[in-house]
Design a protein around this motif. Structure first.
Motif, PDB file in Angstrom:
ATOM      1  N   THR A 339      20.373 -52.880 -28.058  1.00 55.76           N
ATOM      2  CA  THR A 339      20.621 -53.575 -26.803  1.00 55.76           C
ATOM      3  C   THR A 339      21.956 -54.293 -26.833  1.00 55.76           C
ATOM      4  N   ALA A 340      22.812 -53.966 -25.889  1.00 55.33           N
ATOM      5  CA  ALA A 340      24.098 -54.643 -25.769  1.00 55.33           C
ATOM      6  C   ALA A 340      23.911 -55.959 -25.029  1.00 55.33           C
ATOM      7  N   PRO A 341      24.862 -56.915 -25.185  1.00 58.63           N
ATOM      8  CA  PRO A 341      24.701 -58.216 -24.530  1.00 58.63           C
ATOM      9  C   PRO A 341      24.963 -58.175 -23.034  1.00 58.63           C
ATOM     10  N   CYS A 342      25.406 -57.023 -22.524  1.00 59.16           N
ATOM     11  CA  CYS A 342      25.716 -56.903 -21.106  1.00 59.16           C
ATOM     12  C   CYS A 342      25.447 -55.470 -20.662  1.00 59.16           C
ATOM     13  N   ALA A 343      25.342 -55.287 -19.363  1.00 61.43           N
ATOM     14  CA  ALA A 343      25.158 -53.956 -18.799  1.00 61.43           C
ATOM     15  C   ALA A 343      25.964 -53.874 -17.510  1.00 61.43           C
ATOM     16  N   VAL A 344      26.523 -52.708 -17.253  1.00 55.83           N
ATOM     17  CA  VAL A 344      27.350 -52.518 -16.062  1.00 55.83           C
ATOM     18  C   VAL A 344      26.869 -51.292 -15.295  1.00 55.83           C
ATOM     19  N   VAL A 362      27.552 -56.394 -12.791  1.00 56.32           N
ATOM     20  CA  VAL A 362      27.676 -56.812 -14.187  1.00 56.32           C
ATOM     21  C   VAL A 362      26.504 -57.712 -14.519  1.00 56.32           C
ATOM     22  N   ARG A 363      25.688 -57.285 -15.481  1.00 61.35           N
ATOM     23  CA  ARG A 363      24.478 -58.035 -15.836  1.00 61.35           C
ATOM     24  C   ARG A 363      24.649 -58.702 -17.196  1.00 61.35           C
ATOM     25  N   ASN A 364      24.296 -59.978 -17.269  1.00 54.65           N
ATOM     26  CA  ASN A 364      24.284 -60.735 -18.517  1.00 54.65           C
ATOM     27  C   ASN A 364      22.890 -60.632 -19.120  1.00 54.65           C
ATOM     28  N   ARG A 365      22.775 -59.963 -20.264  1.00 47.93           N
ATOM     29  CA  ARG A 365      21.479 -59.803 -20.913  1.00 47.93           C
ATOM     30  C   ARG A 365      21.175 -60.923 -21.909  1.00 47.93           C
ATOM     31  N   GLY A 366      22.076 -61.886 -21.999  1.00 50.62           N
ATOM     32  CA  GLY A 366      21.881 -62.970 -22.945  1.00 50.62           C
ATOM     33  C   GLY A 366      20.997 -64.073 -22.408  1.00 50.62           C
ATOM     34  N   SER A 367      20.697 -65.012 -23.301  1.00 51.54           N
ATOM     35  CA  SER A 367      19.824 -66.134 -22.935  1.00 51.54           C
ATOM     36  C   SER A 367      20.612 -67.355 -22.484  1.00 51.54           C
ATOM     37  N   ALA A 368      21.939 -67.250 -22.436  1.00 46.53           N
ATOM     38  CA  ALA A 368      22.794 -68.347 -21.976  1.00 46.53           C
ATOM     39  C   ALA A 368      23.752 -67.822 -20.917  1.00 46.53           C
ATOM     40  N   PRO A 369      24.178 -68.669 -19.969  1.00 48.94           N
ATOM     41  CA  PRO A 369      25.116 -68.213 -18.942  1.00 48.94           C
ATOM     42  C   PRO A 369      26.459 -67.801 -19.551  1.00 48.94           C
ATOM     43  N   VAL A 370      27.154 -66.912 -18.883  1.00 45.51           N
ATOM     44  CA  VAL A 370      28.527 -66.549 -19.233  1.00 45.51           C
ATOM     45  C   VAL A 370      29.436 -67.248 -18.240  1.00 45.51           C
ATOM     46  N   ASN A 371      30.224 -68.205 -18.713  1.00 49.68           N
ATOM     47  CA  ASN A 371      31.118 -68.960 -17.853  1.00 49.68           C
ATOM     48  C   ASN A 371      32.547 -68.473 -18.051  1.00 49.68           C
ATOM     49  N   GLY A 372      33.053 -67.745 -17.087  1.00 49.16           N
ATOM     50  CA  GLY A 372      34.371 -67.137 -17.209  1.00 49.16           C
ATOM     51  C   GLY A 372      34.257 -65.835 -17.981  1.00 49.16           C
ATOM     52  N   TRP A 373      34.891 -64.787 -17.497  1.00 50.28           N
ATOM     53  CA  TRP A 373      34.726 -63.493 -18.148  1.00 50.28           C
ATOM     54  C   TRP A 373      35.904 -62.571 -17.832  1.00 50.28           C
ATOM     55  N   MET A 410      30.594 -67.439 -13.005  1.00 52.43           N
ATOM     56  CA  MET A 410      29.448 -67.660 -13.879  1.00 52.43           C
ATOM     57  C   MET A 410      28.413 -66.569 -13.651  1.00 52.43           C
ATOM     58  N   ILE A 411      28.012 -65.923 -14.755  1.00 56.35           N
ATOM     59  CA  ILE A 411      26.925 -64.948 -14.693  1.00 56.35           C
ATOM     60  C   ILE A 411      25.714 -65.612 -15.338  1.00 56.35           C
ATOM     61  N   PRO A 412      24.673 -65.885 -14.596  1.00 55.25           N
ATOM     62  CA  PRO A 412      23.521 -66.605 -15.162  1.00 55.25           C
ATOM     63  C   PRO A 412      22.856 -65.824 -16.296  1.00 55.25           C
ATOM     64  N   ALA A 413      22.139 -66.541 -17.133  1.00 48.53           N
ATOM     65  CA  ALA A 413      21.350 -65.878 -18.175  1.00 48.53           C
ATOM     66  C   ALA A 413      20.386 -64.907 -17.515  1.00 48.53           C
ATOM     67  N   ASN A 414      20.401 -63.675 -18.014  1.00 45.65           N
ATOM     68  CA  ASN A 414      19.560 -62.608 -17.464  1.00 45.65           C
ATOM     69  C   ASN A 414      19.820 -62.361 -15.982  1.00 45.65           C
ATOM     70  N   GLY A 415      21.017 -62.755 -15.530  1.00 45.76           N
ATOM     71  CA  GLY A 415      21.401 -62.546 -14.142  1.00 45.76           C
ATOM     72  C   GLY A 415      22.580 -61.606 -14.018  1.00 45.76           C
ATOM     73  N   SER A 416      23.105 -61.457 -12.802  1.00 47.19           N
ATOM     74  CA  SER A 416      24.191 -60.515 -12.576  1.00 47.19           C
ATOM     75  C   SER A 416      25.096 -60.981 -11.450  1.00 47.19           C
ATOM     76  N   VAL A 417      26.292 -60.403 -11.384  1.00 50.48           N
ATOM     77  CA  VAL A 417      27.207 -60.581 -10.264  1.00 50.48           C
ATOM     78  C   VAL A 417      27.663 -59.193  -9.823  1.00 50.48           C
ATOM     79  N   SER A 418      28.073 -59.085  -8.566  1.00 51.27           N
ATOM     80  CA  SER A 418      28.517 -57.804  -8.027  1.00 51.27           C
ATOM     81  C   SER A 418      29.941 -57.911  -7.503  1.00 51.27           C
TER      82      SER A 418
END
Length: 445
Positions: A339-344, A362-373, A410-418
């Motif tokens: 499992t990668a930490p992200c999915a596109v 872009v999906r964040n599969r981690g348990s913490a938010p991604v702030n800036g990417w 910001m991509i929330p934990a287990n969330g996504s942005v489009s």
């Protein structure tokens, strides 16, 4: 090869990848229970799980540019799976201490890169003023050992860069054996890499003709040989003969450094890239950025700017047999179940003659938010983005790098942005094969 920073002159080395063969007798100690990289009975460089690994990467002059740590993310985003990091024992330049070595190794892991760490102060020993011996380099590694313990799956130790010039190169064999044995006696279980003499280019064939005995002198049978290819290797015949000699002798070889030009001649970089790909050998080009003293043409990124690749940078990353098209990430970074930490998700939502509309999720599969990417990919058919919402694209050849808009930063934990975009195409409009988020490889969603 000689390299100059703005502060001091040093010698360049060419890095290659492992892939030659070993005799069955040589492989008797390369067990399936290895804790890190090892050489198989077929001469391949294997990860601890037994998967084949072929280095595709570049050199980075960390010891002279210690604040340029973001370069590792840039190198990864362009597709590399390995980086060779220049360090100093403290004899010729400022010493990279235990804390710094640990930090560099951690940054490589963070960016999902295999780290080849090399001590540069040995460059041109016997000929270059101030150069130190391989024994001294081994002492350095022992001194920073605590930073490397437990890193056998991620780190390869390149004992010393170009450890002899042309003077006294006959001493290479005994000194290399002694350095390997000193490190093994100190408890190093890592794969070790040893550079050739003659400023890395081995025109005297000292390494070629003595490699078997050096390999046999390693109690772990876990040593790789590295040749540097500059002006000595300016014809296809020379390149193929050298690499095939190691393959035929069933000994592991990599091209640890090479360039597209040099003061001692014009290397045949096209053949170096083609031959290593055909033979399944690794390569590490010199170098990411920061060259000076007349060899600035060896920079791949002007001013450490990943969006300003030079002709050499575009060639090694995006040309035939280049990094973007041949690199495969080390499986050690796949994690449990791969499992990668992200999915596109990449989707063409509309297409017309010469143009198209697309969507990225872009999906964040981690348990913490991604702030800036930073999201990066390479278009396979020369497509171009003309407009984007949700992010700002930057194009460098076929490579696209996207930074977020304020509302997608910001991509929330287990969330996504489009993101949405308009683009152009000509002839074919195939989707990108791979994406990275902050340098980490993403899986398809």
């Amino acid at each position: 090869m000689r390299f100059r920073t703005a502060l001091a002159a040093t010698v360049l080395g060419l890095t290659g990848v492992l892939g030659a063969l070993l005799t069955p007798a040589q492989a008797t100690t390369a067990t399936a229970a290895a804790t890190g990289f090892r050489i198989s009975d077929s001469g391949r460089l294997l990860e601890s799980n037994g998967d084949d690994f072929v280095m595709r990467g570049v050199n980075h002059a960390h010891t002279w540019y210690p604040t340029r740590t973001s370069s590792l993310a840039d190198i990864k985003a362009l597709g590399a799976n390995t980086v060779r990091v220049v360090l100093s024992t403290g004899d010729r330049w400022a010493r990279n201490d235990t804390a710094d070595v640990a930090a560099v190794a951690a940054q490589c892991r963070q960016n999902r890169l295999i780290c080849v760490l090399e001590a540069h102060d040995t460059t041109g020993y016997g000929e270059q003023s101030g150069a130190v011996s391989l024994s001294r380099a081994a002492d350095y590694w022992i001194g920073v050992k605590s930073a490397l313990e437990g890193q056998e799956r991620y780190v390869i130790v390149n004992i010393g860069n170009e450890p002899y010039g042309n003077t006294g190169a006959h001493g290479w064999t005994s000194d290399t054996k002694a350095a390997i044995q000193k490190l093994r006696a100190a408890g190093f279980a890592h794969t070790l890499m040893v550079d050739a003499p003659n400023w890395g280019q081995d025109w005297s064939f000292t390494m070629r003709d003595n490699a078997a005995s050096v390999f046999a002198a390693d109690p772990e049978r876990n040593t790789v040989f590295s040749v540097h290819m500059y002006g000595v290797f300016d014809t296809a015949a020379e390149i193929n003969a050298y690499l095939n000699h190691f393959v035929a002798a069933r000994l592991p070889i990599v091209v640890g450094e090479f360039g597209h030009n040099h003061s001692d001649g014009d290397p045949d970089e096209d053949t170096i890239l083609a031959a290593t790909q055909a033979l399944g050998l690794g390569y590490l080009g010199w170098s990411w950025s920061g060259n000076g003293g007349g060899v600035e043409y060896l920079d791949m990124a002007a001013g450490f700017d990943a969006t300003a690749l030079t002709p050499w940078g575009r060639r090694i990353f995006h040309g035939p047999n280049g990094i973007a098209h041949t690199s495969k990430e080390a499986t050690v970074y796949a994690g449990t179940g791969g499992t990668a930490p992200c999915a596109v998700t990449y989707r063409v939502t509309g297409q017309w003659t010469g143009g198209f509309q697309g969507e990225l999720t872009v999906r964040n599969r981690g348990s913490a938010p991604v702030n800036g990417w930073t999201l990066a990919w390479t278009f396979p058919n020369g497509q171009n983005i003309t407009q984007m919402w949700g992010g700002t694209p930057t194009r460098n050849g076929p490579t696209v790098t996207v930074t977020p808009a304020p509302y997608t930063s910001m991509i929330p934990a287990n969330g996504s942005v489009s993101l949405g975009f308009l683009g152009t195409w000509n002839g074919s409009n195939e989707p990108p094969a791979a994406f990275t988020l902050n340098g980490a490889a993403c899986s398809p969603a």
